[in-house]
Scaffold this motif. Sequence first.
Motif, mmCIF file in Angstrom:
data_model
loop_
_atom_site.group_PDB
_atom_site.id
_atom_site.type_symbol
_atom_site.label_atom_id
_atom_site.label_comp_id
_atom_site.label_asym_id
_atom_site.label_seq_id
_atom_site.Cartn_x
_atom_site.Cartn_y
_atom_site.Cartn_z
ATOM 1 N N VAL A 1 5.759 2.851 31.155
ATOM 2 C CA VAL A 1 6.379 4.077 31.664
ATOM 3 C C VAL A 1 5.366 5.198 31.463
ATOM 4 C CG1 VAL A 1 8.249 5.740 31.362
ATOM 5 C CG2 VAL A 1 8.716 3.292 31.124
ATOM 6 N N PRO A 2 4.768 5.726 32.536
ATOM 7 C CA PRO A 2 3.727 6.742 32.386
ATOM 8 C C PRO A 2 4.221 7.962 31.606
ATOM 9 C CG PRO A 2 3.781 5.917 34.631
ATOM 10 C CD PRO A 2 5.000 5.368 33.954
ATOM 11 N N ASP A 3 3.298 8.540 30.849
ATOM 12 C CA ASP A 3 3.540 9.733 30.032
ATOM 13 C C ASP A 3 4.333 9.423 28.772
ATOM 14 O OD1 ASP A 3 2.255 11.525 31.960
ATOM 15 O OD2 ASP A 3 3.998 11.086 33.203
ATOM 16 N N ALA A 4 4.402 8.134 28.429
ATOM 17 C CA ALA A 4 4.927 7.704 27.133
ATOM 18 C C ALA A 4 3.825 6.912 26.445
ATOM 19 C CB ALA A 4 6.180 6.853 27.287
ATOM 20 N N TYR A 5 3.694 7.078 25.130
ATOM 21 C CA TYR A 5 2.594 6.469 24.389
ATOM 22 C C TYR A 5 3.109 5.852 23.088
ATOM 23 C CZ TYR A 5 -0.400 9.212 27.485
ATOM 24 O OH TYR A 5 -1.011 9.747 28.587
ATOM 25 N N ARG A 6 2.490 4.744 22.723
ATOM 26 C CA ARG A 6 2.752 4.110 21.427
ATOM 27 C C ARG A 6 1.593 4.421 20.504
ATOM 28 N NH1 ARG A 6 3.273 -0.952 23.044
ATOM 29 N NH2 ARG A 6 5.540 -0.769 23.339
ATOM 30 N N VAL B 1 11.155 5.916 9.786
ATOM 31 C CA VAL B 1 10.576 6.117 8.458
ATOM 32 C C VAL B 1 11.313 5.325 7.374
ATOM 33 C CG1 VAL B 1 9.610 8.371 9.021
ATOM 34 C CG2 VAL B 1 11.940 8.226 8.123
ATOM 35 N N ARG B 2 12.420 4.679 7.755
ATOM 36 C CA ARG B 2 13.116 3.788 6.826
ATOM 37 C C ARG B 2 13.909 2.763 7.631
ATOM 38 N NH1 ARG B 2 15.859 7.366 3.813
ATOM 39 N NH2 ARG B 2 17.744 7.207 5.073
ATOM 40 N N GLY B 3 13.825 1.487 7.221
ATOM 41 C CA GLY B 3 14.537 0.446 7.944
ATOM 42 C C GLY B 3 13.788 0.018 9.197
ATOM 43 N N ALA B 4 14.523 -0.399 10.226
ATOM 44 C CA ALA B 4 13.907 -0.884 11.462
ATOM 45 C C ALA B 4 14.832 -0.601 12.642
ATOM 46 C CB ALA B 4 13.630 -2.381 11.371
ATOM 47 N N VAL B 5 14.229 -0.336 13.801
ATOM 48 C CA VAL B 5 14.994 -0.069 15.024
ATOM 49 C C VAL B 5 14.297 -0.709 16.214
ATOM 50 C CG1 VAL B 5 15.777 2.166 14.117
ATOM 51 C CG2 VAL B 5 13.821 2.082 15.684
ATOM 52 N N LEU B 6 15.081 -0.982 17.255
ATOM 53 C CA LEU B 6 14.538 -1.309 18.561
ATOM 54 C C LEU B 6 14.550 -0.019 19.354
ATOM 55 C CD1 LEU B 6 13.521 -3.411 20.608
ATOM 56 C CD2 LEU B 6 15.908 -3.688 21.342
ATOM 57 N N ASP B 7 13.373 0.520 19.626
ATOM 58 C CA ASP B 7 13.214 1.828 20.259
ATOM 59 C C ASP B 7 12.939 1.641 21.749
ATOM 60 O OD1 ASP B 7 12.717 4.814 19.345
ATOM 61 O OD2 ASP B 7 11.228 4.366 20.888
ATOM 62 N N VAL B 8 13.527 2.504 22.582
ATOM 63 C CA VAL B 8 13.417 2.343 24.038
ATOM 64 C C VAL B 8 13.101 3.679 24.707
ATOM 65 C CG1 VAL B 8 14.558 1.552 26.145
ATOM 66 C CG2 VAL B 8 15.079 0.441 23.969
ATOM 67 N N GLY C 1 13.926 4.747 36.297
ATOM 68 C CA GLY C 1 14.890 3.747 35.844
ATOM 69 C C GLY C 1 14.279 2.609 35.052
ATOM 70 N N LYS C 2 12.949 2.564 34.943
ATOM 71 C CA LYS C 2 12.286 1.505 34.174
ATOM 72 C C LYS C 2 12.258 1.894 32.695
ATOM 73 C CE LYS C 2 11.346 -0.688 37.969
ATOM 74 N NZ LYS C 2 12.134 -1.897 38.330
ATOM 75 N N TYR C 3 12.071 0.892 31.862
ATOM 76 C CA TYR C 3 12.077 1.116 30.421
ATOM 77 C C TYR C 3 10.976 0.308 29.753
ATOM 78 C CZ TYR C 3 14.206 -3.475 30.085
ATOM 79 O OH TYR C 3 14.428 -4.826 30.183
ATOM 80 N N GLU C 4 10.677 0.661 28.512
ATOM 81 C CA GLU C 4 9.825 -0.176 27.664
ATOM 82 C C GLU C 4 10.337 -0.080 26.230
ATOM 83 O OE1 GLU C 4 5.219 -1.212 26.476
ATOM 84 O OE2 GLU C 4 5.688 -0.244 28.382
ATOM 85 N N THR C 5 10.297 -1.213 25.542
ATOM 86 C CA THR C 5 10.805 -1.281 24.171
ATOM 87 C C THR C 5 9.660 -1.330 23.167
ATOM 88 O OG1 THR C 5 10.917 -3.700 24.151
ATOM 89 C CG2 THR C 5 12.853 -2.522 24.956
ATOM 90 N N THR C 6 9.946 -0.853 21.973
ATOM 91 C CA THR C 6 9.001 -0.901 20.851
ATOM 92 C C THR C 6 9.782 -1.195 19.574
ATOM 93 O OG1 THR C 6 7.511 0.746 21.859
ATOM 94 C CG2 THR C 6 7.303 0.385 19.484
ATOM 95 N N LEU D 1 11.524 12.078 30.171
ATOM 96 C CA LEU D 1 11.785 10.698 29.756
ATOM 97 C C LEU D 1 12.976 10.665 28.806
ATOM 98 C CD1 LEU D 1 8.126 9.460 29.126
ATOM 99 C CD2 LEU D 1 9.473 9.387 31.242
ATOM 100 N N GLY D 2 13.692 9.548 28.806
ATOM 101 C CA GLY D 2 14.849 9.387 27.941
ATOM 102 C C GLY D 2 14.543 8.483 26.766
ATOM 103 N N HIS D 3 15.307 8.658 25.686
ATOM 104 C CA HIS D 3 15.072 7.898 24.463
ATOM 105 C C HIS D 3 16.375 7.301 23.958
ATOM 106 C CE1 HIS D 3 14.638 7.664 19.952
ATOM 107 N NE2 HIS D 3 13.667 6.885 20.374
ATOM 108 N N ALA D 4 16.283 6.062 23.465
ATOM 109 C CA ALA D 4 17.428 5.399 22.851
ATOM 110 C C ALA D 4 16.911 4.432 21.798
ATOM 111 C CB ALA D 4 18.246 4.644 23.902
#
Length: 207
Positions: free
Chosen positions: A12-17, A81-88, A100-105, A121-124
């Motif tokens: 997803v352009p303009d998003a960075y890991r 910063v604590r625990g773990a999440v599936l970030d989107v 409408g496309k997504y990428e997970t981290t 961009l949206g975050h979940a």
Amino acid sequence: MFDSMMVTELSVPDAYRLTPTKYDDRRGYFYEAFRSEVISDAIGYPFTVGQANYSSSRRNTLRGIHGTALPPGQAKLVTCVRGAVLDVVVDLRVGSPTYGKYETTLQDEKSGIAVYLADGLGHAFLALTDDACMNYLCSEAYEPGTMLEIDPRDPEIGIPWGLTEPPIMSDKDAGAPTLAEAAAKGLLPTYEDCLAHYAALKAGPQR
């Protein structure tokens, strides 16, 4: 100066890991979680922090999809910063090639991996552990009435949450419109407006 982190643009352009360089010794470990010049160099304009937020979530909590209307916009750097999440990250920009496309981290406290999301961009995320704590560095202070909510279970987006039981959600998130419904109501930013916004940020303050 040592290389503090690796920055990779997502599909997803303009998003960075951002993956920090960790230094381990008998005491534990150390890494740089944020350096403004690193992010600014990647996105092509200054990333300034106007507000910092934290959230703590029980396991199986689903938050999002959240975005911010443009104007004012609100770019974010999000880190577990604590625990773990599936970030989107989800592209909410109407007219974008990846709309409408997504990428997970996968983010967790030990990796220090962070995700940067530009305006539009949206975050979940889904909390994979109890007491999962997220830190948000935001480019702008929150303005009431500007938040966008999209149903994170929207089948047209199709995020693979891997849920085995109903998630814990706020009433607002549970009742959020689908992406198509939000677009039909004119709630979403357009790709053209976002590009103009990015260009203005690159040009800097006008004198």
